[in-house]
Each structure stands twice: as C-alpha cells, then as structure tokens.
Write an enzyme that holds these catalytic residues in place. Sequence first.
Site, PDB file in Angstrom:
ATOM      1  N   TYR A  16     -57.636 -49.971 -54.570  1.00 29.64           N
ATOM      2  CA  TYR A  16     -57.362 -51.371 -54.218  1.00 29.64           C
ATOM      3  C   TYR A  16     -55.930 -51.776 -54.615  1.00 29.64           C
ATOM      4  O   TYR A  16     -55.214 -52.407 -53.839  1.00 29.64           O
ATOM      5  CB  TYR A  16     -58.411 -52.257 -54.903  1.00 29.64           C
ATOM      6  CG  TYR A  16     -58.119 -53.728 -54.841  1.00 29.64           C
ATOM      7  CD1 TYR A  16     -58.332 -54.462 -53.676  1.00 29.64           C
ATOM      8  CD2 TYR A  16     -57.595 -54.399 -55.954  1.00 29.64           C
ATOM      9  CE1 TYR A  16     -58.052 -55.809 -53.623  1.00 29.64           C
ATOM     10  CE2 TYR A  16     -57.313 -55.745 -55.914  1.00 29.64           C
ATOM     11  CZ  TYR A  16     -57.539 -56.453 -54.750  1.00 29.64           C
ATOM     12  OH  TYR A  16     -57.241 -57.790 -54.692  1.00 29.64           O
ATOM     13  N   TYR A  53     -58.559 -68.604 -49.816  1.00 25.20           N
ATOM     14  CA  TYR A  53     -59.353 -68.881 -51.027  1.00 25.20           C
ATOM     15  C   TYR A  53     -59.815 -70.336 -51.036  1.00 25.20           C
ATOM     16  O   TYR A  53     -60.235 -70.857 -50.013  1.00 25.20           O
ATOM     17  CB  TYR A  53     -58.555 -68.524 -52.291  1.00 25.20           C
ATOM     18  CG  TYR A  53     -57.933 -67.157 -52.197  1.00 25.20           C
ATOM     19  CD1 TYR A  53     -58.743 -66.030 -52.043  1.00 25.20           C
ATOM     20  CD2 TYR A  53     -56.567 -66.971 -52.215  1.00 25.20           C
ATOM     21  CE1 TYR A  53     -58.199 -64.768 -51.929  1.00 25.20           C
ATOM     22  CE2 TYR A  53     -56.008 -65.704 -52.108  1.00 25.20           C
ATOM     23  CZ  TYR A  53     -56.835 -64.616 -51.964  1.00 25.20           C
ATOM     24  OH  TYR A  53     -56.287 -63.372 -51.845  1.00 25.20           O
TER      25      TYR A  53
HETATM   26  N1  GLU Z   1     -53.464 -57.617 -55.883  1.00 23.28           N
HETATM   27  C1  GLU Z   1     -53.743 -59.012 -56.068  1.00 23.28           C
HETATM   28  C2  GLU Z   1     -54.946 -59.163 -56.957  1.00 23.28           C
HETATM   29  O1  GLU Z   1     -55.867 -58.434 -56.757  1.00 23.28           O
HETATM   30  C3  GLU Z   1     -54.002 -59.639 -54.731  1.00 23.28           C
HETATM   31  C4  GLU Z   1     -54.335 -61.105 -54.810  1.00 23.28           C
HETATM   32  C5  GLU Z   1     -53.742 -61.912 -53.669  1.00 23.28           C
HETATM   33  O2  GLU Z   1     -52.784 -61.458 -53.045  1.00 23.28           O
HETATM   34  O3  GLU Z   1     -54.215 -63.021 -53.408  1.00 23.28           O
HETATM   35  O4  GLU Z   1     -54.989 -59.970 -57.839  1.00 23.28           O
END
Ligand code: GLU
Length: 303
Positions: A191, A239
């Site tokens: 990830y 979000y």
């Molecule tokens: N790599 C980031 C995390 O997992 C991505 C979050 C985002 O871009 O909103 O926190």
Amino acid sequence: MSDLRPLLEDITDRIYREADWGQPAQYIRELAEVDPSQFAICVCTEDGRMISAGLAERRFSIQSVSKVFALMATLGRIGGQLWSRVGREPSGTSFDSVVLLESERGRPRNPFVNAGALVTTDALLSGREPKLALAEVLSLVRAAAEDDDIHMNAKVAKSEERTGSRNKALAHYLASFGNLINPPEMTLGTYFHQCAIEMTTSQLARAGRCLAGFEGAPSVVSTLNVRRVNALMMTCGHYDGSGDFAFQVGLPGKSGVGGGILIIAPKVASIAIWSPGLNDYGNSKAGTRAAALLSQATGWSVF
Ligand code: GLU
C-alpha cells in the site's frame, strides 16, 4: 467549451493571487518538505485536446489518488467479490479513522478510506509477491496515461513506512477481524508503495480519460466499473469532505494528501489539479477552490 486555455490561466492567476495554500501533509516527511505555494491544472477533453496551466509538468506524489487505480485493478481481477470485504458507503470520518471499524466488525465503509484501501490492496495481492501486484497497478496507470515514464518513489514509501503508525494500527485491526489475507506488514508495504506513485498533473489528467467514458481512451476498465468507480469517487472520494466537494464542484473526484485531485466530467473532460497544501479534511485546499471555479465557469456538473 472552446476557450479553455484563458480560463485555466485565469484560474491559475487567481489561485496565486489568493495565496490561500494550506499546509502540506505533515506525517510523511517527504511531503511535509514540499513548498505549498505551487499549483497546476490540466484538462483533457473528449475531442483529444489537452490544455494545462501552472506547473503541470512537475511530478508529485499521487498518494490516495492511487486508490482509484488500485480499485480498478482489483475489480478487474476479482470483480464483485471485493464487496464482501469492503462497503460502498461514505464514512463521514477522516481518511485514517479507526472509529467505525470496531462497530462494523472490521469491514471498512468504502475502498477510499485508508482501511478500505488496505483491504483492496490486500485483495489485489491475493497471495502474490508485492512486486507483482505493484507492477499491475503501475502498468494500469501507464496504460491509462499512455506514458511509461511513471514510477514509484521508494524514498516516499519508506518515509511513510517509518511514520505510518495509523495505517499500521488499521492493518493490524483489520487482521484481528480476519479481513486481511496477507501478513499486515506485507499489505502495508504494498500500500505504501502504491501511494508513492509519482505523476505530473498532465499525466494524471491523461490517465483519467479511461474514467470519463471517452471513445478511444485506453480500455483498462469495463464500462460497468467506470460507472461504479465514478459513483464511489462522488460519494467517498474526499473523505468527510465528500459532501462539500459534491456541493461545490458537482463532479466525481479523488484527492490525495500529496495535493492531487483527479476529477471526472463524464463524456466531457478528465481534469487533474495539484497544489500540495491541504484543508482540514486532508484534501488540496487551493485544488478544491480551483475545481469549484472551473465547474462554475464551465457549467460542468453531473447534476
Ligand atoms: N498514504 C497516505 C496514507 O495512507 C494516503 C492518504 C491520502 O492521500 O489521503 O495515509
């Protein structure tokens, strides 16, 4: 819309004049060091034009915008089986929130909050070596953009690996409910690398054409999945700021903490915007403002 160039230049001037940048993501060192006062916008239209303004050839970390491409790859690989492990509802919580996971027994609300993206990446891994799953996401992105000069920045991935305690907590919590197939560290590493893909704003706009339903766009995703991914971008792509983005912009979009936003005007345009300072929801502050200005001026909206 024939006069896009002056409009994009106007929007860019206005964004620099307003200078209301917000702050870059602080929890990933490589991102915290980026100068927030930067802006780029690029629009690819159905008739094959690509118009940009600002720093559209500068590379940035696409972070959660990668969740769109990972989701397309996973749906292509395992189809609807994913939905037994991840929901399709907005969460109303921040991108890295853990609160709903306990009451909902480890099934994340959607594939765009971090917990849901971890499950999606875990499903994409399905017992394979991380480098194979990562190669699949990267080749999908390259094919969509018709550009092989797109890469992962291992330094950014390592930087997040060092400080990503929230994501580690989420992965272990998911594992405690039996919703990770692979060891949490393996899913997390995959990830973090997926999030560390770097693209220019122009490349991202080109990659988005496959979601805009353009005839002749590289066919990397089925028509049905185009509709579904767009629906999720609309309802969950920002979000707990998703409702407000829909209200202000009226188009499906996906943001990342690197300051990128991919926005789709179905059958009309694929739009990428980048500005690394974030608002309180963790979405690009100037980028969101520019998206609202663009949709107001063009009338582009799904409503
Ligand atoms: N790599 C980031 C995390 O997992 C991505 C979050 C985002 O871009 O909103 O926190």
